[in-house]
Design a protein around this motif. Structure first.
Motif, PDB file in Angstrom:
ATOM      1  N   SER A  36       0.843  -1.186   0.000  1.00  0.00           N
ATOM      2  CA  SER A  36       0.000   0.000   0.000  1.00  0.00           C
ATOM      3  C   SER A  36       0.876   1.232   0.000  1.00  0.00           C
ATOM      4  CB  SER A  36      -0.904   0.022   1.235  1.00  0.00           C
ATOM      5  OG  SER A  36      -0.125   0.005   2.413  1.00  0.00           O
ATOM      6  N   SER A  37       0.421   2.278  -0.666  1.00  0.00           N
ATOM      7  CA  SER A  37       1.213   3.492  -0.772  1.00  0.00           C
ATOM      8  C   SER A  37       1.288   4.203   0.568  1.00  0.00           C
ATOM      9  CB  SER A  37       0.600   4.424  -1.814  1.00  0.00           C
ATOM     10  OG  SER A  37       1.282   5.650  -1.834  1.00  0.00           O
ATOM     11  N   THR A  38       2.457   4.764   0.845  1.00  0.00           N
ATOM     12  CA  THR A  38       2.610   5.534   2.067  1.00  0.00           C
ATOM     13  C   THR A  38       2.518   7.031   1.800  1.00  0.00           C
ATOM     14  OG1 THR A  38       5.007   5.599   1.836  1.00  0.00           O
ATOM     15  CG2 THR A  38       4.082   3.783   3.082  1.00  0.00           C
ATOM     16  N   THR A  39       2.359   7.417   0.532  1.00  0.00           N
ATOM     17  CA  THR A  39       2.304   8.827   0.208  1.00  0.00           C
ATOM     18  C   THR A  39       0.881   9.338   0.301  1.00  0.00           C
ATOM     19  OG1 THR A  39       1.991   8.397  -2.140  1.00  0.00           O
ATOM     20  CG2 THR A  39       4.242   8.588  -1.369  1.00  0.00           C
ATOM     21  N   VAL A  40       0.751  10.655   0.435  1.00  0.00           N
ATOM     22  CA  VAL A  40      -0.544  11.313   0.453  1.00  0.00           C
ATOM     23  C   VAL A  40      -0.536  12.400  -0.598  1.00  0.00           C
ATOM     24  CG1 VAL A  40      -1.029  10.822   2.868  1.00  0.00           C
ATOM     25  CG2 VAL A  40       0.224  12.885   2.278  1.00  0.00           C
ATOM     26  N   ALA A  41      -1.707  12.943  -0.895  1.00  0.00           N
ATOM     27  CA  ALA A  41      -1.822  13.856  -2.028  1.00  0.00           C
ATOM     28  C   ALA A  41      -1.143  15.192  -1.787  1.00  0.00           C
ATOM     29  CB  ALA A  41      -3.291  14.072  -2.367  1.00  0.00           C
ATOM     30  N   THR A  42      -1.134  15.652  -0.557  1.00  0.00           N
ATOM     31  CA  THR A  42      -0.569  16.963  -0.282  1.00  0.00           C
ATOM     32  C   THR A  42       0.383  16.878   0.900  1.00  0.00           C
ATOM     33  OG1 THR A  42      -2.390  17.520   1.194  1.00  0.00           O
ATOM     34  CG2 THR A  42      -2.631  18.121  -1.123  1.00  0.00           C
ATOM     35  N   GLY A  43       1.111  17.974   1.113  1.00  0.00           N
ATOM     36  CA  GLY A  43       1.984  18.047   2.275  1.00  0.00           C
ATOM     37  C   GLY A  43       3.416  17.704   1.945  1.00  0.00           C
ATOM     38  N   VAL A  44       4.297  17.963   2.898  1.00  0.00           N
ATOM     39  CA  VAL A  44       5.722  17.711   2.748  1.00  0.00           C
ATOM     40  C   VAL A  44       6.014  16.242   3.006  1.00  0.00           C
ATOM     41  CG1 VAL A  44       8.016  18.275   3.644  1.00  0.00           C
ATOM     42  CG2 VAL A  44       6.266  20.071   3.457  1.00  0.00           C
ATOM     43  N   VAL A  45       6.829  15.656   2.161  1.00  0.00           N
ATOM     44  CA  VAL A  45       7.215  14.259   2.338  1.00  0.00           C
ATOM     45  C   VAL A  45       8.304  14.180   3.401  1.00  0.00           C
ATOM     46  CG1 VAL A  45       8.154  12.207   1.229  1.00  0.00           C
ATOM     47  CG2 VAL A  45       6.665  13.735  -0.054  1.00  0.00           C
ATOM     48  N   THR A  46       8.056  13.432   4.434  1.00  0.00           N
ATOM     49  CA  THR A  46       9.039  13.274   5.509  1.00  0.00           C
ATOM     50  C   THR A  46       9.971  12.116   5.204  1.00  0.00           C
ATOM     51  OG1 THR A  46       7.663  11.733   6.779  1.00  0.00           O
ATOM     52  CG2 THR A  46       7.318  14.108   7.153  1.00  0.00           C
ATOM     53  N   ASP A  47      11.115  12.105   5.888  1.00  0.00           N
ATOM     54  CA  ASP A  47      12.042  10.987   5.742  1.00  0.00           C
ATOM     55  C   ASP A  47      11.374   9.676   6.143  1.00  0.00           C
ATOM     56  OD1 ASP A  47      14.008  12.631   4.825  1.00  0.00           O
ATOM     57  OD2 ASP A  47      15.276  12.519   6.622  1.00  0.00           O
ATOM     58  N   THR A  48      10.518   9.721   7.137  1.00  0.00           N
ATOM     59  CA  THR A  48       9.835   8.503   7.563  1.00  0.00           C
ATOM     60  C   THR A  48       8.956   7.947   6.457  1.00  0.00           C
ATOM     61  OG1 THR A  48       9.837   9.233   9.872  1.00  0.00           O
ATOM     62  CG2 THR A  48       8.257   7.517   9.268  1.00  0.00           C
TER      63      THR A  48
END
Length: 491
Positions: A36-48
């Motif tokens: 499953s994807s861990t990304t979301v549509a908006t916001g800053v991508v964190t190292d985690t």
């Protein structure tokens, strides 16, 4: 210690991953696991978030996924986190470990470099200390890309660079000088004295790096010697064709090789010298194309090589594509000269790796393959390019995902192919490619035709400790063996 010249690849290939799995009829997504994807549509991508994405892909596709740590530290930076997952090679305790996986902050940089496009002056070289005092350094030019800024400036194979921007190269400044922040370099040169030492000259040449597409087919020639018609090809990277900003790659260079072998066939070439001394690998599709033009009595029914993946990935691909999903056959080539050959001579060095070694291993069940030079790298494993299809995560990684074997099942060449005939290149004063007095080509011609070129003379060599090579910076270390059909899910 990292050594490089100017290596700033550009442009991007907008796909989630590239894989070649033979037996597949279509390019379709298939996932070995329930990811499953861990990304979301908006916001800053964190190292985690990036690390979650890395871990999920490694759990699915990494060849040694059974050796991943149970509780990895996701607070690390992505590069350190990736490194913490690897089944790292150790010469004593883990000889079958990973020497080749890598990750880069930019998937764009990764993908462009794999297709031969980078920001460069066009030079490739080896670095040596001038002598055993290990103080000053020289860069011995291995080759210059035709049409590149360095070629236009008149720099050539065998030249010796001893200064950059007026400063003598030393053990403490060479990396900074050769890979500085400026794109413009003024090179100062040295020459070889009668005693084999190098002496600075007043000659300088200025070169400015540009984004440049490498043509991997550096030279082809035909020689008629003692009743033998010898074809010779210098091939420096397995690249199908030119790379463009929309992410497509044409077949320019595969077709160029086809035309060369068509000419060889027309001219009755009955011996072949394949110069892979600086070829660190590339796309499997180009290796299949080349091998199919060389192999004796090969056709689309004969196995070139097979792949072994981790059990979960193997089961998923077999369920999707059938039991032969991991078998790559040769292809039928009208330009093949295999019917005229009983053997092939391959020139090798410690820079010969991956897809180059696949050629050696894959052809051996069908003909005699005589290697001339020094021992190859020993990369019997391959990788896929993984990036985030949404583009939100910018990182790109090239993890090892499979091991290869030839038609006879031989796969254990992790220590490299020891040369059939050992020939060491000189550290300086190298002869041009195609010159029959050049040490490695001269030996191949002698093995073929029994003729030692009269111009061949011994070069006085002094002990020059080796530091590294700009080839080590090609596409994450250059040890490339890349599959090229898109079968990966978007993560």
């Amino acid at each position: 210690m990292k050594v490089f010249h100017v290596w700033r690849p550009a442009l991007l290939l907008a796909v989630s991953a590239t894989v070649l799995l033979t037996g597949c009829k279509k390019n379709e997504d298939v996932s070995p696991g329930n990811l499953s994807s861990t990304t979301v549509a908006t916001g800053v991508v964190t190292d985690t978030e990036v690390n979650e994405w890395i871990l999920q892909n490694m759990q699915s596709y990494y060849f040694w996924n059974d050796k991943l740590p149970a509780s990895p530290n996701k607070s690390l930076s992505p590069d350190k986190f990736f490194a913490s997952l690897l089944n790292t090679y150790n010469a004593t305790s883990n000889t079958d470990g990973d020497r080749f996986s890598w990750i880069q902050p930019s998937a764009e940089t990764l993908k462009a470099s794999l297709s031969g496009q980078s920001k460069t002056t066009g030079l490739q070289y080896k670095l040596y200390y001038r002598d055993n005092t290990r103080t000053t350094v020289i860069a011995s030019v291995l080759y210059v890309l035709p049409g590149s800024p360095a070629a236009k400036a008149g720099i050539k194979r065998g030249d010796i660079i001893s200064k950059v921007n007026g400063q003598t190269l030393t053990g403490t400044n060479y990396s900074e000088l050769l890979s500085g922040s400026s794109d413009t370099y003024t090179y100062g040169f040295a020459t070889v004295a009668a005693n084999g030492s190098t002496v600075d000259t007043d000659q300088t040449k200025q070169v400015t790096a540009i984004v440049f597409q490498e043509d991997p087919v550096l030279l082809d020639s035909i020689y008629t010697i003692n009743g033998k018609t010898i074809g010779y090809v210098v091939y420096n990277q397995f690249i199908p064709g030119t790379y463009t900003s929309d992410g497509t790659t044409d077949k320019t260079y595969d077709l160029k090789l086809d035309n060369i072998f068509g000419k060889f066939k027309q001219k009755g070439v009955n011996e072949l010298v394949l110069d892979l001394r600086y070829n660190r690998g590339g796309y499997v599709s180009s290796a299949v194309n080349l091998a199919s033009s060389i192999g004796k009595n090969v056709d689309a029914s004969k196995v070139f090589y097979s792949q072994k993946w981790n059990p979960a990935a193997s089961a998923a691909y077999a369920a999707k594509y059938g039991s032969n999903w991991n078998i790559q056959n040769f292809v039928n080539k009208s330009t093949s000269i295999g019917s005229n050959l009983s053997r092939v001579f391959v020139l090798t060095t410690s820079s010969t790796a991956s897809a180059s070694e696949l050629i050696i291993n894959g052809l051996r069940p069908f003909m005699t393959v005589t290697t001339i030079g020094t021992t190859t790298v020993g990369k019997n494993v391959g990788s896929i390019t993984i990036s985030d299809a949404t583009g939100r995560i910018k990182w790109g990684m090239q993890p090892i995902t499979f091991k290869s074997a030839n038609a006879q099942g031989f796969t254990e060449y992790g220590n490299g192919f020891v040369p059939s005939v050992e020939v060491k290149e000189p550290t300086v004063a190298m002869k041009p490619f195609g010159d029959l007095s050049e040490s490695m080509l001269s030996e191949a011609v002698f093995q073929i035709a029994g003729v030692r070129n009269a111009r061949r003379v011994a070069t006085l060599e002094i002990d020059r400790p080796f530091i590294g090579s700009s080839l080590d910076e090609k596409a994450g270390g250059g040890n490339m063996y890349i599959s090229d059909k898109q079968l990966m899910p978007a993560h």
